[in-house]
Design a protein around this motif. Structure first.
Motif, PDB file in Angstrom:
ATOM      1  N   ASP A  76       0.832  -1.214   0.000  1.00  0.00           N
ATOM      2  CA  ASP A  76       0.000   0.000   0.000  1.00  0.00           C
ATOM      3  C   ASP A  76       0.862   1.258   0.000  1.00  0.00           C
ATOM      4  O   ASP A  76       0.557   2.219  -0.695  1.00  0.00           O
ATOM      5  CB  ASP A  76      -0.920   0.018   1.227  1.00  0.00           C
ATOM      6  CG  ASP A  76      -1.962  -1.092   1.189  1.00  0.00           C
ATOM      7  OD1 ASP A  76      -2.662  -1.195   0.164  1.00  0.00           O
ATOM      8  OD2 ASP A  76      -2.064  -1.846   2.177  1.00  0.00           O
ATOM      9  N   VAL A  77       1.907   1.256   0.814  1.00  0.00           N
ATOM     10  CA  VAL A  77       2.745   2.453   0.942  1.00  0.00           C
ATOM     11  C   VAL A  77       4.210   2.037   1.071  1.00  0.00           C
ATOM     12  O   VAL A  77       4.550   1.162   1.874  1.00  0.00           O
ATOM     13  CB  VAL A  77       2.367   3.285   2.201  1.00  0.00           C
ATOM     14  CG1 VAL A  77       3.167   4.596   2.225  1.00  0.00           C
ATOM     15  CG2 VAL A  77       0.871   3.576   2.246  1.00  0.00           C
ATOM     16  N   LEU A  78       5.044   2.688   0.278  1.00  0.00           N
ATOM     17  CA  LEU A  78       6.494   2.503   0.382  1.00  0.00           C
ATOM     18  C   LEU A  78       7.071   3.638   1.207  1.00  0.00           C
ATOM     19  O   LEU A  78       6.820   4.808   0.903  1.00  0.00           O
ATOM     20  CB  LEU A  78       7.144   2.603  -0.997  1.00  0.00           C
ATOM     21  CG  LEU A  78       7.365   1.358  -1.844  1.00  0.00           C
ATOM     22  CD1 LEU A  78       8.229   1.764  -3.051  1.00  0.00           C
ATOM     23  CD2 LEU A  78       8.027   0.224  -1.066  1.00  0.00           C
ATOM     24  N   ILE A  79       7.848   3.333   2.232  1.00  0.00           N
ATOM     25  CA  ILE A  79       8.557   4.380   2.981  1.00  0.00           C
ATOM     26  C   ILE A  79       9.981   4.449   2.437  1.00  0.00           C
ATOM     27  O   ILE A  79      10.729   3.466   2.503  1.00  0.00           O
ATOM     28  CB  ILE A  79       8.522   4.107   4.499  1.00  0.00           C
ATOM     29  CG1 ILE A  79       7.054   3.989   4.955  1.00  0.00           C
ATOM     30  CG2 ILE A  79       9.233   5.237   5.258  1.00  0.00           C
ATOM     31  CD1 ILE A  79       6.864   3.825   6.452  1.00  0.00           C
ATOM     32  N   LEU A  80      10.299   5.609   1.851  1.00  0.00           N
ATOM     33  CA  LEU A  80      11.579   5.782   1.170  1.00  0.00           C
ATOM     34  C   LEU A  80      12.618   6.252   2.182  1.00  0.00           C
ATOM     35  O   LEU A  80      12.532   7.366   2.700  1.00  0.00           O
ATOM     36  CB  LEU A  80      11.437   6.805   0.042  1.00  0.00           C
ATOM     37  CG  LEU A  80      10.325   6.503  -0.972  1.00  0.00           C
ATOM     38  CD1 LEU A  80      10.276   7.600  -2.041  1.00  0.00           C
ATOM     39  CD2 LEU A  80      10.503   5.127  -1.610  1.00  0.00           C
ATOM     40  N   CYS A  81      13.589   5.387   2.475  1.00  0.00           N
ATOM     41  CA  CYS A  81      14.538   5.658   3.554  1.00  0.00           C
ATOM     42  C   CYS A  81      15.930   5.955   3.027  1.00  0.00           C
ATOM     43  O   CYS A  81      16.914   5.828   3.752  1.00  0.00           O
ATOM     44  CB  CYS A  81      14.557   4.483   4.534  1.00  0.00           C
ATOM     45  SG  CYS A  81      12.943   4.223   5.298  1.00  0.00           S
ATOM     46  N   GLY A  82      16.022   6.363   1.763  1.00  0.00           N
ATOM     47  CA  GLY A  82      17.318   6.765   1.202  1.00  0.00           C
ATOM     48  C   GLY A  82      17.731   8.133   1.715  1.00  0.00           C
ATOM     49  O   GLY A  82      16.948   8.850   2.337  1.00  0.00           O
ATOM     50  N   GLY A  83      18.968   8.493   1.423  1.00  0.00           N
ATOM     51  CA  GLY A  83      19.505   9.768   1.903  1.00  0.00           C
ATOM     52  C   GLY A  83      18.986  10.951   1.102  1.00  0.00           C
ATOM     53  O   GLY A  83      18.570  10.816  -0.050  1.00  0.00           O
ATOM     54  N   SER A  84      19.030  12.122   1.743  1.00  0.00           N
ATOM     55  CA  SER A  84      18.536  13.338   1.098  1.00  0.00           C
ATOM     56  C   SER A  84      19.546  13.938   0.126  1.00  0.00           C
ATOM     57  O   SER A  84      19.184  14.750  -0.722  1.00  0.00           O
ATOM     58  CB  SER A  84      18.171  14.386   2.156  1.00  0.00           C
ATOM     59  OG  SER A  84      16.989  14.006   2.826  1.00  0.00           O
ATOM     60  N   ALA A  85      20.825  13.569   0.242  1.00  0.00           N
ATOM     61  CA  ALA A  85      21.846  14.179  -0.610  1.00  0.00           C
ATOM     62  C   ALA A  85      21.624  13.812  -2.075  1.00  0.00           C
ATOM     63  O   ALA A  85      21.585  14.680  -2.945  1.00  0.00           O
ATOM     64  CB  ALA A  85      23.234  13.758  -0.144  1.00  0.00           C
ATOM     65  N   THR A  86      21.453  12.518  -2.355  1.00  0.00           N
ATOM     66  CA  THR A  86      21.260  12.119  -3.762  1.00  0.00           C
ATOM     67  C   THR A  86      20.081  11.153  -3.954  1.00  0.00           C
ATOM     68  O   THR A  86      19.304  11.311  -4.899  1.00  0.00           O
ATOM     69  CB  THR A  86      22.534  11.449  -4.334  1.00  0.00           C
ATOM     70  OG1 THR A  86      22.890  10.346  -3.474  1.00  0.00           O
ATOM     71  CG2 THR A  86      23.695  12.435  -4.382  1.00  0.00           C
ATOM     72  N   ASP A  87      19.928  10.165  -3.044  1.00  0.00           N
ATOM     73  CA  ASP A  87      18.909   9.114  -3.254  1.00  0.00           C
ATOM     74  C   ASP A  87      17.520   9.681  -3.507  1.00  0.00           C
ATOM     75  O   ASP A  87      16.876   9.355  -4.510  1.00  0.00           O
ATOM     76  CB  ASP A  87      18.811   8.206  -2.015  1.00  0.00           C
ATOM     77  CG  ASP A  87      19.852   7.093  -2.046  1.00  0.00           C
ATOM     78  OD1 ASP A  87      20.560   6.982  -3.061  1.00  0.00           O
ATOM     79  OD2 ASP A  87      19.928   6.352  -1.051  1.00  0.00           O
ATOM     80  N   ILE A  88      17.045  10.497  -2.579  1.00  0.00           N
ATOM     81  CA  ILE A  88      15.655  10.960  -2.668  1.00  0.00           C
ATOM     82  C   ILE A  88      15.435  11.855  -3.898  1.00  0.00           C
ATOM     83  O   ILE A  88      14.540  11.583  -4.706  1.00  0.00           O
ATOM     84  CB  ILE A  88      15.217  11.651  -1.355  1.00  0.00           C
ATOM     85  CG1 ILE A  88      15.207  10.634  -0.191  1.00  0.00           C
ATOM     86  CG2 ILE A  88      13.857  12.317  -1.499  1.00  0.00           C
ATOM     87  CD1 ILE A  88      14.211   9.499  -0.305  1.00  0.00           C
ATOM     88  N   PRO A  89      16.271  12.911  -4.092  1.00  0.00           N
ATOM     89  CA  PRO A  89      15.990  13.755  -5.260  1.00  0.00           C
ATOM     90  C   PRO A  89      16.114  13.012  -6.585  1.00  0.00           C
ATOM     91  O   PRO A  89      15.432  13.351  -7.551  1.00  0.00           O
ATOM     92  CB  PRO A  89      17.030  14.895  -5.143  1.00  0.00           C
ATOM     93  CG  PRO A  89      18.065  14.409  -4.185  1.00  0.00           C
ATOM     94  CD  PRO A  89      17.361  13.455  -3.269  1.00  0.00           C
ATOM     95  N   GLU A  90      16.972  11.966  -6.640  1.00  0.00           N
ATOM     96  CA  GLU A  90      17.166  11.281  -7.922  1.00  0.00           C
ATOM     97  C   GLU A  90      16.192  10.137  -8.153  1.00  0.00           C
ATOM     98  O   GLU A  90      15.887   9.810  -9.311  1.00  0.00           O
ATOM     99  CB  GLU A  90      18.612  10.748  -8.020  1.00  0.00           C
ATOM    100  CG  GLU A  90      19.631  11.872  -8.208  1.00  0.00           C
ATOM    101  CD  GLU A  90      21.074  11.377  -8.135  1.00  0.00           C
ATOM    102  OE1 GLU A  90      21.288  10.142  -8.083  1.00  0.00           O
ATOM    103  OE2 GLU A  90      21.974  12.243  -8.108  1.00  0.00           O
ATOM    104  N   THR A  91      15.687   9.523  -7.104  1.00  0.00           N
ATOM    105  CA  THR A  91      14.898   8.298  -7.316  1.00  0.00           C
ATOM    106  C   THR A  91      13.460   8.353  -6.810  1.00  0.00           C
ATOM    107  O   THR A  91      12.616   7.589  -7.287  1.00  0.00           O
ATOM    108  CB  THR A  91      15.573   7.077  -6.630  1.00  0.00           C
ATOM    109  OG1 THR A  91      15.518   7.251  -5.206  1.00  0.00           O
ATOM    110  CG2 THR A  91      17.025   6.929  -7.063  1.00  0.00           C
ATOM    111  N   ALA A  92      13.135   9.244  -5.865  1.00  0.00           N
ATOM    112  CA  ALA A  92      11.813   9.174  -5.207  1.00  0.00           C
ATOM    113  C   ALA A  92      10.661   9.253  -6.212  1.00  0.00           C
ATOM    114  O   ALA A  92       9.678   8.510  -6.109  1.00  0.00           O
ATOM    115  CB  ALA A  92      11.689  10.284  -4.159  1.00  0.00           C
ATOM    116  N   HIS A  93      10.789  10.137  -7.203  1.00  0.00           N
ATOM    117  CA  HIS A  93       9.680  10.298  -8.157  1.00  0.00           C
ATOM    118  C   HIS A  93       9.473   9.045  -9.001  1.00  0.00           C
ATOM    119  O   HIS A  93       8.375   8.813  -9.501  1.00  0.00           O
ATOM    120  CB  HIS A  93       9.906  11.535  -9.038  1.00  0.00           C
ATOM    121  CG  HIS A  93      11.180  11.487  -9.810  1.00  0.00           C
ATOM    122  ND1 HIS A  93      12.409  11.698  -9.226  1.00  0.00           N
ATOM    123  CD2 HIS A  93      11.428  11.243 -11.122  1.00  0.00           C
ATOM    124  CE1 HIS A  93      13.367  11.607 -10.162  1.00  0.00           C
ATOM    125  NE2 HIS A  93      12.787  11.324 -11.313  1.00  0.00           N
TER     126      HIS A  93
END
Lengths: 322, 322
Positions: B61-78
């Motif tokens: 139902d929901v994925l909690i994205l626990c990557g880092g804010s430096a590169t992981d989240i801005p590059e992959t979250a979308h």
């Protein structure tokens, strides 16, 4: 276009709402509605007799109900909710489920929105308890009130036969607060953590023992708290008991495994009615948002997306506050 | 039926989410998804390689994205937001508007919900700033961080010659907090409101004075903050400085006429990642509620009706907390 607000009742709370509205550019005071002679009100705002209200349904977006919780709100609020969206500061916690039902039925039937139980307790404290429980499900919550004057309780005492003036102070156990802050175990309950002190000016000829008994046995408001009642002169009352200061703490201590986390909210209010009014006014804005979204019925602060409380776009809020 | 949660990434935050989920009866961990060899993770939960995720769209139902804010989240979250509802703890305040746009486009397109910037700052602090501004529009806000360990500053010290181990704490100015609470004027800025305390374990033979000077003159990181440096033994470091403690205060001082009101929120957290995880987990529940209401797109804590964060009916919340 500004959101048009009406005030019903012109006691401390009504005056507070009138004062606070000046800080909200997107809200406009249409008028104050009173059961008294409107010309007798000491206000620069437009004042009307309550009977004028029925012709104002198209001129008012939200009515802020500023009557007392002892009788005014439970007896009359649902009648307003049939014809107007409303915000109230009803503070009888135990009757809140009934109040919700009454208001929900009236507001839903009239395609209006009624936000109930706004202010700081109920209100800010309630939503802080909700957040801190949701974020720290494994833990304990503690609420401390005061030291401060409780309007609702003073009002309840003032309505008793034989009482001319009354001031009720809620006093927290400062020892217990320190024990919690020090991480110690406490045997906290709502009643042991506080006591109540009441200062009463009697009507001439009133029986002090009867009044005292009526106070300390009043269900919900005083029974089963430890309550002190002091009888004082009117001049002493006017000298020492007209400050409306209040506040308190909501504390949640929660655990993730061996780690302890503390979430604490503190309010320190120079004027209880003016801060209560501030919360009601922000909730009037939220009521208008619910109306615009055609989400009719009774609501509490638990239903309100926080951004409904400010006059600012989602984009701006994200940029400025997230 | 339980809400099915997946964890993407297994650093401090991912482990925190795994730990916190045990306190939520209505949430169920489907699995941890990692770029590493899943068998290498030290966990009793089911672990999968990231490539398995594409076949799990119906199981989560929901994925909690626990990557880092430096590169992981801005590059992959979308990319995740196209196929899953997500919660993230992205903490780059300045990039938040862009992150919202990226996530909103992806989530809206995929008929998913993405709750961005959860945790405590952004997150709890953000929503407390919103509430306190809405309720006290005429006033000033102050934020204080700490006492808390800063990983970035600790790393900067650790890279200096002669330093074996280092822990850097950001400390709020308790004098300034008291001045605000006492209603006095303060000259609050980023540098005057905080100071820094560093605990250093020296390499054998290193010169303490040289190390101290290198720390306090390090531009941006320490200069022009007031910085204290303490030299300690490795055993003291291991005993007292391996906790990821953090917290702080959001304070709003507001005025209604001559009356002053103070609204203060304090967090005191033994484990920064575990409390951050706690907020993310409650927001995963909210994401499911938005999905059930078919309110797709990106959201922040500002959009979440507080009752979405708890697994409890409106009626029960009114009775218990209002």
């Amino acid at each position: 276009m500004k959101t048009k607000v009406g005030i019903v009742g012109y006691g401390n709370l009504g005056r507070g709402v009138e004062k606070v509205l000046q800080y909200h550019d997107d809200l406009e005071l249409v008028g104050i509605f009173t059961r008294r002679d409107p010309d007798s009100l000491d206000t620069a705002s437009r004042a009307y007799h309550m009977d004028a209200l029925e012709k104002k349904t198209n001129d008012i977006d939200v009515l802020i109900l500023c009557g007392g919780s002892a009788t005014d709100i439970p007896e009359t609020a649902h009648m307003y909710a049939k014809n107007f969206s409303t915000v109230d500061c009803y503070d009888n916690h135990r009757d809140m489920p009934n109040h919700f039902k009454r208001m929900n039925e009236a507001a839903t039937g009239g395609e209006n929105v009624s936000i109930i139980g706004t202010g700081w307790d109920p209100g800010v404290f309630s939503v802080q308890k909700l957040y801190s429980e949701a974020l720290l499900p494994n833990g304990e919550s503690y609420t401390f009130w005061g030291p401060g004057l409780s309007q609702g309780h003073s009002d309840a005492v003032r309505r008793l036969d034989g009482v001319k003036l009354a001031a009720q102070y809620t006093m927290p156990s400062s020892e217990m607060i320190k024990e919690i802050e020090d991480g110690r175990d406490v045997s906290y309950d709502k009643f042991s953590s506080h006591h109540r002190v009441v200062y009463v000016v009697l009507e001439e000829g009133a029986d002090a023992d009867i009044v005292r008994e009526s106070i300390i046995t009043m269900p919900d408001y005083f029974e089963p708290y430890e309550t002190e009642v002091h009888f004082i002169s009117e001049s002493e009352y006017n000298k020492n008991h007209t400050q409306l200061r209040h506040g308190g703490h909501v504390i949640r201590r929660g655990y993730t495994g061996d780690n302890t986390h503390t979430y604490k909210t503190t309010l320190d209010l120079d004027s209880n009615p003016e801060f209560t009014a501030s919360v009601a006014v922000a909730c009037a804005r939220a009521a208008k948002r619910f109306m615009d979204a055609r989400q009719f019925g009774a609501k509490s602060i638990f239903d309100i997306p926080p951004m409904y409380l400010l006059n600012e776009s989602r984009e701006s809020l994200i940029e400025r506050l997230l």
